[in-house]
Scaffold this active site. Structure first.
Site, PDB file in Angstrom:
ATOM      1  N   LYS A  71       0.809  -1.233   0.000  1.00  0.00           N
ATOM      2  CA  LYS A  71       0.000   0.000   0.000  1.00  0.00           C
ATOM      3  C   LYS A  71       0.838   1.277   0.000  1.00  0.00           C
ATOM      4  CE  LYS A  71      -4.146  -2.059   1.956  1.00  0.00           C
ATOM      5  NZ  LYS A  71      -5.246  -1.958   2.919  1.00  0.00           N
ATOM      6  N   ASN A  92      -5.034   1.897  -1.575  1.00  0.00           N
ATOM      7  CA  ASN A  92      -5.520   0.514  -1.689  1.00  0.00           C
ATOM      8  C   ASN A  92      -6.264   0.270  -2.993  1.00  0.00           C
ATOM      9  OD1 ASN A  92      -7.933   1.949  -0.839  1.00  0.00           O
ATOM     10  ND2 ASN A  92      -8.832  -0.059  -0.537  1.00  0.00           N
ATOM     11  N   ASP A 107     -10.302   2.448   1.975  1.00  0.00           N
ATOM     12  CA  ASP A 107     -10.418   1.814   3.300  1.00  0.00           C
ATOM     13  C   ASP A 107     -11.056   2.775   4.303  1.00  0.00           C
ATOM     14  OD1 ASP A 107      -9.228  -0.623   2.587  1.00  0.00           O
ATOM     15  OD2 ASP A 107      -7.204   0.109   3.019  1.00  0.00           O
ATOM     16  N   ALA A 134      -2.124   0.260  15.744  1.00  0.00           N
ATOM     17  CA  ALA A 134      -1.477   1.401  15.077  1.00  0.00           C
ATOM     18  C   ALA A 134      -0.807   0.970  13.778  1.00  0.00           C
ATOM     19  CB  ALA A 134      -0.454   2.044  16.019  1.00  0.00           C
ATOM     20  N   GLY A 136      -1.370  -0.580   9.560  1.00  0.00           N
ATOM     21  CA  GLY A 136      -1.957  -0.013   8.348  1.00  0.00           C
ATOM     22  C   GLY A 136      -3.466   0.139   8.451  1.00  0.00           C
ATOM     23  N   GLY A 245     -16.456  -6.788  11.366  1.00  0.00           N
ATOM     24  CA  GLY A 245     -15.473  -6.252  10.430  1.00  0.00           C
ATOM     25  C   GLY A 245     -15.725  -6.556   8.968  1.00  0.00           C
TER      26      GLY A 245
HETATM   27  P1  ATR Z   1      -2.261  -4.225   9.395  1.00  0.00           P
HETATM   28  O1  ATR Z   1      -1.712  -3.504   8.200  1.00  0.00           O
HETATM   29  O2  ATR Z   1      -3.144  -5.399   9.034  1.00  0.00           O
HETATM   30  O3  ATR Z   1      -2.906  -3.306  10.366  1.00  0.00           O
HETATM   31  P2  ATR Z   1       0.212  -4.370  10.914  1.00  0.00           P
HETATM   32  O4  ATR Z   1       0.681  -3.088  10.337  1.00  0.00           O
HETATM   33  O5  ATR Z   1       1.168  -5.503  11.047  1.00  0.00           O
HETATM   34  O6  ATR Z   1      -1.000  -4.964  10.090  1.00  0.00           O
HETATM   35  O7  ATR Z   1      -0.449  -4.067  12.353  1.00  0.00           O
HETATM   36  C1  ATR Z   1      -0.921  -5.058  13.196  1.00  0.00           C
HETATM   37  C2  ATR Z   1      -1.445  -4.409  14.495  1.00  0.00           C
HETATM   38  O8  ATR Z   1      -1.820  -5.479  15.397  1.00  0.00           O
HETATM   39  C3  ATR Z   1      -0.422  -3.567  15.238  1.00  0.00           C
HETATM   40  O9  ATR Z   1      -1.102  -2.560  15.951  1.00  0.00           O
HETATM   41  C4  ATR Z   1       0.206  -4.601  16.180  1.00  0.00           C
HETATM   42  O10 ATR Z   1       0.841  -4.059  17.306  1.00  0.00           O
HETATM   43  P3  ATR Z   1       2.414  -3.612  17.220  1.00  0.00           P
HETATM   44  O11 ATR Z   1       2.422  -2.292  16.520  1.00  0.00           O
HETATM   45  O12 ATR Z   1       2.848  -3.542  18.633  1.00  0.00           O
HETATM   46  O13 ATR Z   1       3.097  -4.701  16.441  1.00  0.00           O
HETATM   47  C5  ATR Z   1      -1.012  -5.364  16.598  1.00  0.00           C
HETATM   48  N1  ATR Z   1      -0.673  -6.705  17.076  1.00  0.00           N
HETATM   49  C6  ATR Z   1      -0.364  -7.789  16.331  1.00  0.00           C
HETATM   50  N2  ATR Z   1      -0.095  -8.852  17.131  1.00  0.00           N
HETATM   51  C7  ATR Z   1      -0.236  -8.412  18.424  1.00  0.00           C
HETATM   52  C8  ATR Z   1      -0.108  -9.036  19.721  1.00  0.00           C
HETATM   53  N3  ATR Z   1       0.216 -10.338  19.838  1.00  0.00           N
HETATM   54  N4  ATR Z   1      -0.339  -8.265  20.814  1.00  0.00           N
HETATM   55  C9  ATR Z   1      -0.674  -6.961  20.702  1.00  0.00           C
HETATM   56  N5  ATR Z   1      -0.808  -6.320  19.511  1.00  0.00           N
HETATM   57  C10 ATR Z   1      -0.594  -7.035  18.382  1.00  0.00           C
END
Ligand code: ATR
Length: 279
Positions: A71, A92, A107, A134, A136, A245
């Site tokens: 993206k 996207n 999105d 936080a 994407g 969702g």
């Molecule tokens: P996407 O683009 O699908 O949002 P991403 O950028 O990998 O994917 O973001 C995943 C989100 O889920 C993030 O907020 C991540 O937290 P971190 O920034 O600390 O990585 C959160 N996330 C994924 N696995 C997690 C876990 N086991 N516990 C807490 N937060 C998690």
């Protein structure tokens, strides 16, 4: 299958892309509206992305969706972008016009439209919104909520630095809070959104206590497999309004389909069933 030159082609660029439900989604609409078109998965490695995008219009594609991990790369390739893409720094959806590439971010629309349909009583100015995550997806949610006019956006994330970066991106309505402040963040909030992957099949549960949320609060999840996450089940048991969702996926596709194929498609229960059906 015989293709005429007028057959409109679109697809989804990702790596990997086999899990994407977009071919089924757009395929359902193409068939339903009797449109001479096709929508295909386009597995493209990050190092091949720019070249693949340049070739697509020459192969008869009218546009494409862009998913993980492309993206931001798509954002950089576009000669023209809509306001939502500019706010998110991510694209996207691509629209080709000759060699010109236009990038949009649907999105943001998809999240808000799903929220408004799923919780028609919700108003942006009802009170603060709490966003967990936080990444994407959280970026599109944050931009959508701030655009809609929430008075305050409280962002919490496992990695607090990412929450701070997101708050800085969306502006002064947002602030990042440490994870330990979650109970305080939830108290007085009108909306809670989970934008992490937690709660998805095969992932850990989100596992938060929503007791501090007011009784009038709405709880939304961007996870749609399962449709009712543990978070939504806990909210439903408390009598809170919930929004799943799946609609975010369906509504982000609506303006893209309209731009590529010239028909504004409807999001119907039949479409939800078609997208959820097992492989
Ligand atoms: P996407 O683009 O699908 O949002 P991403 O950028 O990998 O994917 O973001 C995943 C989100 O889920 C993030 O907020 C991540 O937290 P971190 O920034 O600390 O990585 C959160 N996330 C994924 N696995 C997690 C876990 N086991 N516990 C807490 N937060 C998690």
């Amino acid at each position: 299958m015989k293709r005429r030159n007028s057959t409109r082609l679109a697809g989804v660029l990702g790596w990997p892309v086999g899990h994407s439900r977009s071919p089924r989604l757009h395929g359902h609409w193409l068939q339903h509206y009797g449109i001479d078109g096709a929508y295909v998965p386009l597995p493209v490695r990050p190092e091949d992305f720019a070249e693949a995008v340049r070739l697509l219009p020459r192969m008869g594609f009218v546009g494409a969706n862009v998913t993980v991990p492309h993206k931001e790369a798509a954002f950089r390739l576009c000669s023209l972008r809509d306001a939502a893409a500019e706010r998110c720094g991510a694209v996207n959806m691509l629209l080709f016009d000759g060699d010109a590439i236009e990038g949009r971010n649907t999105d943001v629309f998809g999240f808000l439209e799903n929220l408004r349909r799923g919780a028609p009583h919700w108003r942006a100015d009802d009170g603060p919104a709490v966003l967990i995550g936080a990444g994407g997806a959280a970026r599109a949610v944050a931009v959508g909520l701030v655009n809609a006019g929430v008075p305050e956006l409280r962002i919490l994330n496992r990695t607090q630095a990412r929450a701070e970066a997101l708050a800085a991106l969306v502006g002064s309505t947002a602030r990042a809070l440490p994870w330990s402040d979650l109970p305080r963040a939830l108290s007085g909030a009108a909306l809670l959104v989970n934008a992490t992957s937690l709660g998805m099949v095969g992932q850990d549960k989100l596992g938060i206590d929503i007791a501090p949320l007011p009784n009038a609060a709405t709880v939304a999840d961007i996870v749609y497999a399962p449709l009712e996450t543990d978070l939504l089940a806990a909210a439903r048991r408390r009598g809170l309004a919930t929004v799943d969702g799946l609609g975010m996926l369906l509504y982000q596709a609506q303006p893209a389909f309209a731009a590529w194929f010239g028909t504004k498609p409807e999001v119907t229960p039949e479409l939800r069933r078609a997208v959820l059906e097992a492989e």
